[in-house]
Design a protein around this motif. Structure first.
Motif, PDB file in Angstrom:
ATOM      1  N   LYS A  65       0.972  -1.094  -0.129  1.00  0.00           N
ATOM      2  CA  LYS A  65       0.074   0.128  -0.012  1.00  0.00           C
ATOM      3  C   LYS A  65       0.932   1.271   0.080  1.00  0.00           C
ATOM      4  CE  LYS A  65      -3.679  -2.450   2.099  1.00  0.00           C
ATOM      5  NZ  LYS A  65      -4.767  -2.469   3.156  1.00  0.00           N
ATOM      6  N   GLN A  82     -13.712  10.362   6.022  1.00  0.00           N
ATOM      7  CA  GLN A  82     -14.696   9.271   6.099  1.00  0.00           C
ATOM      8  C   GLN A  82     -15.661   9.867   7.270  1.00  0.00           C
ATOM      9  OE1 GLN A  82     -11.745   6.013   6.682  1.00  0.00           O
ATOM     10  NE2 GLN A  82     -12.813   4.964   4.769  1.00  0.00           N
ATOM     11  N   VAL A 104      -4.089   9.839   1.405  1.00  0.00           N
ATOM     12  CA  VAL A 104      -4.768   8.772   1.053  1.00  0.00           C
ATOM     13  C   VAL A 104      -3.833   7.562   1.077  1.00  0.00           C
ATOM     14  CG1 VAL A 104      -6.482   9.982  -0.540  1.00  0.00           C
ATOM     15  CG2 VAL A 104      -4.312   8.655  -1.514  1.00  0.00           C
ATOM     16  N   TYR A 106      -3.297   4.133  -1.036  1.00  0.00           N
ATOM     17  CA  TYR A 106      -3.594   3.445  -2.110  1.00  0.00           C
ATOM     18  C   TYR A 106      -3.099   1.885  -1.936  1.00  0.00           C
ATOM     19  CZ  TYR A 106      -3.271   2.606  -6.950  1.00  0.00           C
ATOM     20  OH  TYR A 106      -3.330   1.724  -8.374  1.00  0.00           O
ATOM     21  N   THR A 112      -7.480   0.601  -5.201  1.00  0.00           N
ATOM     22  CA  THR A 112      -8.357   1.380  -4.514  1.00  0.00           C
ATOM     23  C   THR A 112      -7.749   2.094  -3.456  1.00  0.00           C
ATOM     24  OG1 THR A 112      -8.659  -0.341  -2.785  1.00  0.00           O
ATOM     25  CG2 THR A 112     -10.387  -0.417  -4.557  1.00  0.00           C
ATOM     26  N   ARG A 114      -8.334   4.966   0.015  1.00  0.00           N
ATOM     27  CA  ARG A 114      -9.338   5.586   1.084  1.00  0.00           C
ATOM     28  C   ARG A 114      -8.422   6.619   1.890  1.00  0.00           C
ATOM     29  NH1 ARG A 114      -7.905   3.917   6.799  1.00  0.00           N
ATOM     30  NH2 ARG A 114      -6.474   2.468   6.579  1.00  0.00           N
ATOM     31  N   ASP A 157      -8.767  -1.708   7.358  1.00  0.00           N
ATOM     32  CA  ASP A 157      -8.847  -0.190   7.024  1.00  0.00           C
ATOM     33  C   ASP A 157      -8.752   0.574   8.577  1.00  0.00           C
ATOM     34  OD1 ASP A 157      -9.087  -0.415   4.484  1.00  0.00           O
ATOM     35  OD2 ASP A 157     -11.538  -0.057   4.395  1.00  0.00           O
ATOM     36  N   ASP A 160      -4.380   4.760  10.563  1.00  0.00           N
ATOM     37  CA  ASP A 160      -4.342   6.193  10.174  1.00  0.00           C
ATOM     38  C   ASP A 160      -3.275   6.958  10.846  1.00  0.00           C
ATOM     39  OD1 ASP A 160      -5.296   8.671   9.152  1.00  0.00           O
ATOM     40  OD2 ASP A 160      -7.383   8.049   9.700  1.00  0.00           O
TER      41      ASP A 160
END
Ligand SMILES: *[C@@H]1O[C@H](CO)[C@@H](O)[C@H](O)[C@H]1NC(C)=O
Ligand SMILES: *[C@@H]1O[C@H](CO)[C@@H](O)[C@H](O)[C@H]1NC(C)=O
Length: 558
Positions: A65, A82, A104, A106, A112, A114, A157, A160
């Motif tokens: 990622k 979000q 983000v 990736y 995709t 987020r 997910d 962060d």
């Protein structure tokens, strides 16, 4: 040994010309062999028309990622945070309440992305991945200039940014980071910061927690031209630091300049805003004592930034300098690229070649300061003789100007994003609209005609430790007895402002290659000699067979 390995690419081309049916090829080369356009110039693909932000900074993580971010005070981006979250920031210079993301994550395999929540301004910051695979990102602008931000990779997910406000002793805006053999990160320079510090810091912040580096003061001219200094960790543990036209080797433990190398002969600056790019050429662990060479390409003539401010855009530099820093009396060998380039990104390919991608033919870095996009990458073969090493590749349709980035992916493609030469996001009535897209460039070695000789790694056995032997088993449909097999590791770099921080390739010492089954071979190799050659951490491990690389397997060196 290295010479043999790298000429093996040419060898593979010759062999393939014999092996492949002519129906798969479409163009004729001057040497009489034929290849598809992909096989001679590579191929561009648009991955995403918009990821919502402009990829000003990029870091590939060990789970394939890529974390990307621009700056918080760009105004609203094209991707919402979000769960209806908004960022309230009284210090933001554009928008006090911003419900859009500026970072983000990736996912390469799924294609995709987020949004991530970054709280403080990351503009023109720096970063490095630590031994455990965690990204440590430092500094930025405004309310972000003393902040450290951590991003730990996750497979769901849940991850962060976690921010540590006020951690840094000094403001770090346009600084450069490098991971050290002991696992710390050194953070060098930044605008009007002629010093360096470490993460983690050793004690509470005090003025003594930074080390002065006069070299950075000395190399700042009227346009600066020494920001984002090029830093490479050398096998002797010292740091190669290049700023403006000068280079030193720095003992960061004793805070002592060990060597001052000769200046680049043409006297033109190579660092921001006259942004050239720099790589540590692959370190070959096959024959000790390790020879180490740095290559710096492109930039802008002295005074170009002031001229660009007045609306005059000088032609970028077309030269590269190479210096073998391990020589007793090192000197620069100059090479000329097929085209001039400022703001190019130099990325080491699995083959050990260097791709120079993105950037402009005139002007400098900085708002609205670049002109004449250079959309064709060039690939440089370090082992070719002087004047013969550059190959011009096929063009992208998208200008990648100031604030564009490029990183190598595990599958051998180059991920390309960013480009925003404007103070805010600006998509209309400008020369080079803010680019929110992501592209992948596939170098010629990924062309379908090389599929028969492309190795696939099946497994890696043994511990990847220093000087420890381990084995890599791979399959390949057509094993070329005359071909050469080698195993290399690449550290994923933190890319921003035309420089890939921490980028390095180590070619492992090969003991031998055994046939272990139908189309299956095991290559026995030895782990890197020292942590100075390869600091602990995650690397992409590639097998290269006759100039054609496998997809990498992620390995941890410890
Ligand atoms: C913004 O994102 C939307 C999709 O979410 C896309 O259609 C549009 O083109 C994007 N805008 C820009 C300028 O890229
Ligand atoms: C984009 O740039 C143009 C030309 O300088 C300017 O007129 C316009 O206001 C800018 N738009 C934004 C959103 O900043």
């Amino acid at each position: 040994m290295l010479t043999k390995m790298l000429t093996s690419f040419t060898l593979a081309l010759l062999l393939l010309a014999v092996i492949l049916p002519l129906s798969t090829v479409s163009s004729q080369r001057t040497d009489g062999s034929s290849f598809s356009t992909f096989g001679s110039q590579g191929e561009w693909r648009l991955l995403q028309a918009s990821i919502g932000i402009s990829a000003m900074h990029m870091q590939l993580l060990r789970n394939n990622k890529v974390v990307m971010f621009d700056r918080t005070d760009f105004g609203p981006s094209n991707i919402s945070l979000q769960n209806g979250l908004c960022r309230m920031d009284p210090d933001d210079t554009v928008l006090k309440s911003d419900c859009t993301a500026h970072s983000v994550l990736y996912d390469i395999d799924a294609n995709t992305f987020r949004p991530l929540m970054v709280l403080t301004d990351t503009w023109c910051s720096s970063g490095a991945v630590r031994a455990d695979g965690t990204l440590v990102q430092t500094g930025g602008f405004n309310d972000g200039d003393h902040v450290v931000r951590i991003l730990a990779p996750c497979d769901d997910d849940s991850c962060d940014w976690v921010e540590i406000p006020g951690y840094l002793a000094q403001r770090r805006w346009y600084a450069t980071n490098q991971i050290l053999p002991d696992g710390r990160v050194i953070i060098i320079g930044g605008r009007r910061e002629f010093n360096y510090e470490f993460y983690p810091r050793s004690s509470d912040i005090s003025p003594s927690s930074t080390n002065s580096l006069n070299f950075l003061r000395e190399t700042s001219d009227e346009n600066e031209n020494n920001l984002y200094p090029f830093v490479h960790l050398l096998p002797d543990g010292n740091l190669f630091v290049y700023a403006n036209t000068r280079a030193i080797s720095l003992d960061h433990n004793l805070n002592r300049v060990v060597t001052e190398f000769p200046s680049m002969p043409d006297g033109d600056p190579r660092n921001y805003p006259s942004s050239g790019s720099s790589v540590l050429l692959p370190i070959d662990d096959n024959n000790g004592p390790v020879e180490t060479e740095v290559m710096i390409c492109g930039g802008a003539p002295r005074g170009s930034f002031s001229m660009a401010m007045r609306g005059s855009f000088s032609r970028a530099l077309a030269t590269c300098g190479r210096i073998k820093v391990t020589d007793e009396n090192p000197s620069w060998a100059m090479e000329t690229m097929p085209m001039a380039r400022v703001m190019g990104d130099m990325v080491i390919l699995p083959t050990g070649d260097v791709i120079i991608i993105n950037g402009a033919g005139s002007g400098t870095a900085g708002w609205e300061h670049g002109r004449n996009p250079v959309t064709r990458p060039v690939i440089y073969h370090p082992q070719a003789g002087p004047g013969t090493g550059f190959w011009v590749m096929g063009p992208s349709t998208r200008p990648r100007m100031y604030h564009s980035t490029a990183v190598l992916l595990a599958d051998g493609r180059i991920l390309v994003g960013g480009s925003n030469p404007h103070v805010l996001y600006n998509f209309t009535d400008v020369n080079y609209p803010t680019d929110l897209s992501l592209e992948a460039y596939s170098p010629p070695y990924l062309a379908p005609e090389y599929q028969p000789i492309r190795p696939t790694i099946i497994n890696v056995e043994g511990i990847l430790g220093y000087k420890q032997s381990f084995s890599v088993t791979f399959t390949v449909s057509r094993f070329l007895k005359q071909g050469i097999v080698s195993v290399r590791m690449v550290a994923p770099s933190f890319a921003t402002h035309s420089f890939g921080m921490n980028q390095r390739m180590v070619v492992m010492r090969t003991i031998g290659v055994l046939d272990v089954g139908p189309n299956t071979h095991t290559v026995n190799v030895v782990g890197p000699s020292t942590a100075e050659i390869a600091p602990p951490g995650y690397y992409m491990l590639f097998v290269v067979h006759s100039g054609v690389p496998s997809t990498a397997m992620w390995v941890r060196v410890q």
